[in-house]
Design a protein around this motif. Structure first.
Motif, short mmCIF file in Angstrom:
data_model
loop_
_atom_site.label_atom_id
_atom_site.label_comp_id
_atom_site.label_asym_id
_atom_site.label_seq_id
_atom_site.Cartn_x
_atom_site.Cartn_y
_atom_site.Cartn_z
N UNK A 145 0.81 -1.22 0.00
CA UNK A 145 0.00 0.00 0.00
C UNK A 145 0.84 1.27 0.00
N UNK A 146 2.10 1.17 0.43
CA UNK A 146 2.94 2.35 0.55
C UNK A 146 2.65 3.15 1.81
N UNK A 147 1.82 2.58 2.68
CA UNK A 147 1.43 3.24 3.93
C UNK A 147 1.59 2.21 5.05
N UNK A 148 2.18 2.61 6.16
CA UNK A 148 2.33 1.66 7.26
C UNK A 148 0.95 1.35 7.84
N UNK A 149 0.80 0.16 8.41
CA UNK A 149 -0.50 -0.18 9.04
C UNK A 149 -0.93 0.83 10.10
N UNK A 150 0.05 1.39 10.83
CA UNK A 150 -0.27 2.42 11.83
C UNK A 150 -0.95 3.61 11.17
N UNK A 151 -0.39 4.08 10.03
CA UNK A 151 -0.95 5.23 9.33
C UNK A 151 -2.34 4.92 8.76
N UNK B 169 0.12 -0.60 20.44
CA UNK B 169 0.45 -1.20 21.73
C UNK B 169 0.32 -2.72 21.69
N UNK B 170 -0.73 -3.21 21.05
CA UNK B 170 -0.91 -4.66 20.91
C UNK B 170 0.24 -5.25 20.08
N UNK B 171 0.58 -4.58 18.99
CA UNK B 171 1.68 -5.06 18.14
C UNK B 171 2.98 -5.09 18.93
N UNK B 172 3.23 -4.08 19.75
CA UNK B 172 4.46 -4.04 20.55
C UNK B 172 4.51 -5.19 21.57
N UNK B 173 3.34 -5.58 22.09
CA UNK B 173 3.31 -6.72 23.00
C UNK B 173 3.82 -7.99 22.33
N UNK B 174 3.59 -8.10 21.02
CA UNK B 174 4.03 -9.27 20.27
C UNK B 174 5.36 -9.06 19.57
N UNK B 175 6.06 -7.98 19.92
CA UNK B 175 7.40 -7.75 19.38
C UNK B 175 7.43 -7.16 17.99
N UNK B 176 6.35 -6.51 17.59
CA UNK B 176 6.30 -5.91 16.25
C UNK B 176 6.15 -4.41 16.37
N UNK B 177 6.26 -3.72 15.23
CA UNK B 177 6.12 -2.28 15.20
C UNK B 177 5.35 -1.90 13.94
N UNK B 178 4.15 -1.39 14.12
CA UNK B 178 3.30 -1.04 12.98
C UNK B 178 3.77 0.23 12.29
N UNK B 179 4.68 0.97 12.90
CA UNK B 179 5.17 2.22 12.31
C UNK B 179 6.42 2.01 11.46
N UNK B 180 7.07 0.88 11.61
CA UNK B 180 8.33 0.66 10.90
C UNK B 180 8.07 0.44 9.41
N UNK B 181 8.68 1.25 8.55
CA UNK B 181 8.43 1.10 7.11
C UNK B 181 9.16 -0.11 6.52
N UNK B 182 8.63 -0.59 5.43
CA UNK B 182 9.21 -1.70 4.67
C UNK B 182 10.52 -1.23 4.05
N UNK B 183 11.56 -2.04 4.17
CA UNK B 183 12.89 -1.66 3.67
C UNK B 183 13.40 -2.71 2.69
#
Length: 194
Positions: free
Chosen positions: A112-118, A134-148
């Motif tokens: 999508x070119x947009x992070x799930x957080x956005x 916050x839920x994603x962080x509990x599982x060790x993920x980050x919804x703000x981190x862009x695809x690289x």
């Protein structure tokens, strides 16, 4: 089924057929190979959902723009769409593993070119986006981190390229000896039209 053929100068007929590529992947032991096999397996499970997310986001955006919704109508439409998405996707997405869910978040950003957080912030507001982050962080993920695609997601990008060329299934078969699993929920485009 018809085959192409060529008749050479001597009158010999040579038949031409197009075969799917075959990948020979050596089964090796070691941490890096196990990590790659797991990535291929997780990609097969997660990528179809990223494609559906792209399709649904495009559909929602075009409906909102085309209809000229005011803020209240837009919120009503988004709530109805959210209920439909939960009804359709909640059960299959709950069956994904944590690592498949993390990969799905990255692939949604790629598609999508947009992070799930956005996406959540734009459609449901900052509070909802903060909650799901916050839920994603509990599982060790980050919804703000862009695809690289040049860094952390380089191997994933290679798998996306194979998928877009139609060669991913051959790679999956060469590793696991069977076809990749079919997604539980398919796009309406995959359903034969009457």
């Amino acid at each position: 089924m018809f085959m192409e053929f060529i008749v050479d100068r001597n009158g010999d007929t040579v038949y031409i057929d197009h075969l799917d590529p075959v990948y020979k992947v050596a089964r090796r032991k070691g941490k890096e190979w196990r990590k790659y096999y797991r990535l291929v397996h997780n990609f097969a499970k997660a990528y179809p959902y990223a494609l559906l997310a792209e399709e649904k986001l495009r559909e929602a955006d075009s409906t909102i723009v085309r209809s000229g919704f005011n803020r209240r109508q837009k919120n009503r439409y988004i709530n109805i769409l959210q209920d439909e998405l939960f009804d359709t996707f909640e059960k299959p997405l709950r069956n994904l593993t944590v690592s498949q869910g993390k990969l799905l978040l990255r692939l949604i950003d790629r598609q999508t070119g947009i992070t799930p957080y956005e996406i959540i912030r734009d459609y449901k507001g900052r509070a909802a986006a903060g909650f799901w982050q916050g839920i994603a962080r509990l599982f060790g993920s980050d919804m703000k981190k862009p695809y690289d695609p040049q860094g952390d997601d380089k191997q994933t990008e290679q798998l996306v390229e194979l998928y877009s060329k139609g060669e991913f299934n051959a790679l999956y078969r060469s590793i696991f000896g069977k076809n990749p699993p079919e997604p539980v929920v398919r796009s309406y485009l995959d359903v034969p039209q009457k």
